[in-house]
Write an enzyme that holds these catalytic residues in place. Structure first.
Site, mmCIF file in Angstrom:
data_model
loop_
_atom_site.group_PDB
_atom_site.id
_atom_site.type_symbol
_atom_site.label_atom_id
_atom_site.label_comp_id
_atom_site.label_asym_id
_atom_site.label_seq_id
_atom_site.Cartn_x
_atom_site.Cartn_y
_atom_site.Cartn_z
ATOM 1 N NE ARG A 155 -1.519 -1.419 3.625
ATOM 2 C CZ ARG A 155 -1.870 -1.442 4.851
ATOM 3 N NH1 ARG A 155 -3.024 -1.123 5.395
ATOM 4 N NH2 ARG A 155 -1.057 -1.834 6.063
ATOM 5 C CG ASP A 215 0.575 5.882 4.018
ATOM 6 O OD1 ASP A 215 0.010 4.928 4.053
ATOM 7 O OD2 ASP A 215 1.566 6.269 4.645
ATOM 8 C CE1 TYR A 262 7.053 4.129 -0.432
ATOM 9 C CE2 TYR A 262 7.943 1.983 0.260
ATOM 10 C CZ TYR A 262 7.030 2.665 -0.147
ATOM 11 O OH TYR A 262 5.749 1.849 0.161
ATOM 12 N NE ARG A 280 4.000 10.788 5.092
ATOM 13 C CZ ARG A 280 2.653 11.036 5.460
ATOM 14 N NH1 ARG A 280 1.659 9.977 5.303
ATOM 15 N NH2 ARG A 280 2.139 12.163 5.939
#
Length: 265
Positions: A51, A53, A111, A196
């Protein structure tokens, strides 16, 4: 049912993440709509590698698609892209073994986070503009505490789908290019909001608000600080999903160029 591996790129700004949700526009929901409209079928199944966000983007998200009959990959790409909105695009499609699973067959993910060091008229949906000066050496020293196999519960929100908060982070690289600071994190998998929050803590270190070794102490205790420092979704991209045999020595490059304000003539 024939199984296909799809690679997609998308700008996540308008979406409530990847996964289908009730009463929310999601990337997977738009993909399902495109499959129904473009292929005119009702019986199919998709599964993403993971997933993302709300507001998070993808350079190369991977999903597998099960169809009731064979469709040539080139036809599949064309029909899906014709039915998808402008900010979602299927890059590749390939027939794969039924044993391939977009999530469970993945061996690592990377990422990319983009921080802008200046105000930009064009890139706001894809960066976090940090006005303060950042000391990248301090950030790199702090990042060393993140690499390895550790419990990242302080860097994640509760997620009922996760059975463990222990994650292997293979590497974390920080480079500067033009007016951007790029942070790439490569690991086995990532918890909800984990990247994050790592970025937010590293930025606080770079600003001088935390010492680099404070990151190590955050890894060993419950703390609300990473949650308070969570970086905005706008700068985060799911960069790659790696499977057995994939190369991982990819150059670290921005999704777009953001030259320094003094580089023009």
């Amino acid at each position: 049912m024939p199984r296909y591996k799809l690679t997609l790129e998308y700008a996540g700004t308008r979406y409530s993440g990847w996964q289908i949700q009730k009463n929310a526009k999601t990337v997977q929901g738009e993909l399902h709509r495109a499959i129904q409209e473009g292929l005119r079928i009702a019986r199919f199944e998709t599964y993403g590698s993971g997933r993302t966000d709300a507001g998070v983007h993808a350079v190369q998200q991977v999903a597998h698609l099960d169809l009731p009959s064979n469709v040539p990959p080139a036809t599949l790409i064309t029909r899906l892209n014709d039915a998808l909105p402008h900010d979602i695009n299927v890059l590749t499609a390939a027939r794969v073994s039924p044993r391939f699973h977009a999530r469970h067959s993945a061996v690592a993910r990377s990422y990319l986070y983009q921080i802008a060091r200046r105000r930009t008229a064009f890139a706001k949906p894809f960066v976090w503009w940090v006005r303060d000066d950042l000391d990248l050496d301090r950030m790199r020293a702090a990042a060393a505490h993140v690499v390895g196999f550790a419990d990242f519960r302080a860097f994640s929100d509760d997620d009922p789908e996760e059975t463990s908060t222990r994650v292997l982070v293979d590497r974390l690289d920080i480079v500067e290019t033009g007016a951007l600071v790029l942070i790439r994190t490569v690991g086995s998998h990532f918890l909800w909001k984990m990247v994050r929050r790592i970025v937010g803590v590293l930025v606080e270190v770079g600003r001088g608000g935390l010492p680099p070794d404070a990151v190590g102490s955050l890894m060993t205790k419950d703390s609300e600080l990473p949650a308070r420092l969570t970086a905005p979704a706008s700068g985060l991209f799911l960069e790659r999903v790696f499977y057995e045999g994939d190369r991982r020595d990819l150059p670290l490059a921005p999704v777009f160029n953001c030259p320094s304000s003094s580089s023009g003539s």
